[in-house]
Design a protein around this motif. Structure first.
Motif, PDB file in Angstrom:
ATOM      1  N   LEU A  42      46.379  33.204  35.507  1.00  0.00           N
ATOM      2  CA  LEU A  42      45.047  33.423  34.949  1.00  0.00           C
ATOM      3  C   LEU A  42      45.069  34.634  34.028  1.00  0.00           C
ATOM      4  CD1 LEU A  42      42.798  33.008  38.102  1.00  0.00           C
ATOM      5  CD2 LEU A  42      43.007  31.415  36.219  1.00  0.00           C
ATOM      6  N   GLY A  43      44.189  34.611  33.037  1.00  0.00           N
ATOM      7  CA  GLY A  43      44.044  35.747  32.143  1.00  0.00           C
ATOM      8  C   GLY A  43      42.637  35.820  31.598  1.00  0.00           C
ATOM      9  N   VAL A  44      42.224  37.014  31.215  1.00  0.00           N
ATOM     10  CA  VAL A  44      40.899  37.232  30.634  1.00  0.00           C
ATOM     11  C   VAL A  44      41.089  37.950  29.315  1.00  0.00           C
ATOM     12  CG1 VAL A  44      38.670  38.412  30.904  1.00  0.00           C
ATOM     13  CG2 VAL A  44      39.792  37.404  32.894  1.00  0.00           C
ATOM     14  N   GLU A  45      40.358  37.517  28.305  1.00  0.00           N
ATOM     15  CA  GLU A  45      40.362  38.221  27.031  1.00  0.00           C
ATOM     16  C   GLU A  45      38.945  38.339  26.513  1.00  0.00           C
ATOM     17  OE1 GLU A  45      43.253  35.570  25.172  1.00  0.00           O
ATOM     18  OE2 GLU A  45      41.641  34.721  23.961  1.00  0.00           O
ATOM     19  N   ALA A  46      38.703  39.389  25.754  1.00  0.00           N
ATOM     20  CA  ALA A  46      37.363  39.640  25.221  1.00  0.00           C
ATOM     21  C   ALA A  46      37.483  40.137  23.788  1.00  0.00           C
ATOM     22  CB  ALA A  46      36.627  40.657  26.074  1.00  0.00           C
ATOM     23  N   GLN A  47      36.524  39.755  22.983  1.00  0.00           N
ATOM     24  CA  GLN A  47      36.472  40.245  21.610  1.00  0.00           C
ATOM     25  C   GLN A  47      35.031  40.255  21.132  1.00  0.00           C
ATOM     26  OE1 GLN A  47      38.782  37.697  19.102  1.00  0.00           O
ATOM     27  NE2 GLN A  47      37.505  35.916  19.428  1.00  0.00           N
ATOM     28  N   GLN A  48      34.764  41.131  20.195  1.00  0.00           N
ATOM     29  CA  GLN A  48      33.421  41.201  19.626  1.00  0.00           C
ATOM     30  C   GLN A  48      33.288  40.094  18.591  1.00  0.00           C
ATOM     31  OE1 GLN A  48      32.272  45.068  18.271  1.00  0.00           O
ATOM     32  NE2 GLN A  48      30.167  44.448  17.902  1.00  0.00           N
ATOM     33  N   ALA A  49      32.206  39.330  18.670  1.00  0.00           N
ATOM     34  CA  ALA A  49      31.966  38.225  17.737  1.00  0.00           C
ATOM     35  C   ALA A  49      30.992  38.638  16.634  1.00  0.00           C
ATOM     36  CB  ALA A  49      31.429  37.009  18.492  1.00  0.00           C
TER      37      ALA A  49
END
Length: 155
Positions: A42-49
């Motif tokens: 499992l992995g989580v990623e985040a970015q500003q849209a």
């Protein structure tokens, strides 16, 4: 929208961003009677849209093998778009590393199980995950200078 300093946390949308299924050794491997091994990553990623809008994605890779031969490989990335405003910077990472994935994860679990079942296999049920505890553990390891495999990455 009223222009005030009240914190805002709203789900805009939850969607399946990517999905793939591979059965490289079918049909021969389907005739095997052994119990396959299952590996789940499992992995989580985040970015500003956009301004105050963030995409957070939780990805799962499920690999089943008989000895060294792959039975099936499923990769699913479930994402959500969240409006997050007027939240202190030091809390943003925690929100995107625990609160957002906790919302997205049930959709990911259902989609992984559905894809595997539709492929003709017994479903693989992903276990419940406490993203808050996982995030806190990652932060503690980083504070101690340890090299932990990051669950949260910026795309």
């Amino acid at each position: 929208m009223a222009d005030n300093n009240e914190p805002v946390f709203q789900i805009q949308r939850v969607y399946m961003k990517e999905a793939s299924l591979e059965q490289p050794n079918s049909p021969a491997i389907l005739l095997e009677q052994e119990q396959p091994s299952v590996d789940i990553q499992l992995g989580v990623e985040a970015q500003q849209a956009a301004d105050g809008v963030y995409e957070v994605a939780v990805a799962a890779t499920v690999t089943t093998k008989l000895k060294d031969r792959t039975v099936f490989l499923v990769e699913v990335k479930q994402a959500g778009i969240f409006e997050i405003r007027n939240v202190p910077a030091e809390q943003m990472q925690a929100i995107m590393g625990s609160a957002c994935p906790q919302i997205i994860y049930p959709y990911l679990r259902a989609n992984v199980s559905d894809i595997i079942t539709r492929a003709g296999f017994p479903p693989v049920h992903l276990a419940e995950i406490n993203f808050q505890a996982m995030y806190e553990q990652q932060q503690a390891q980083q504070a101690q200078g340890g090299q932990s495999s990051p669950i949260i990455t910026s795309a």
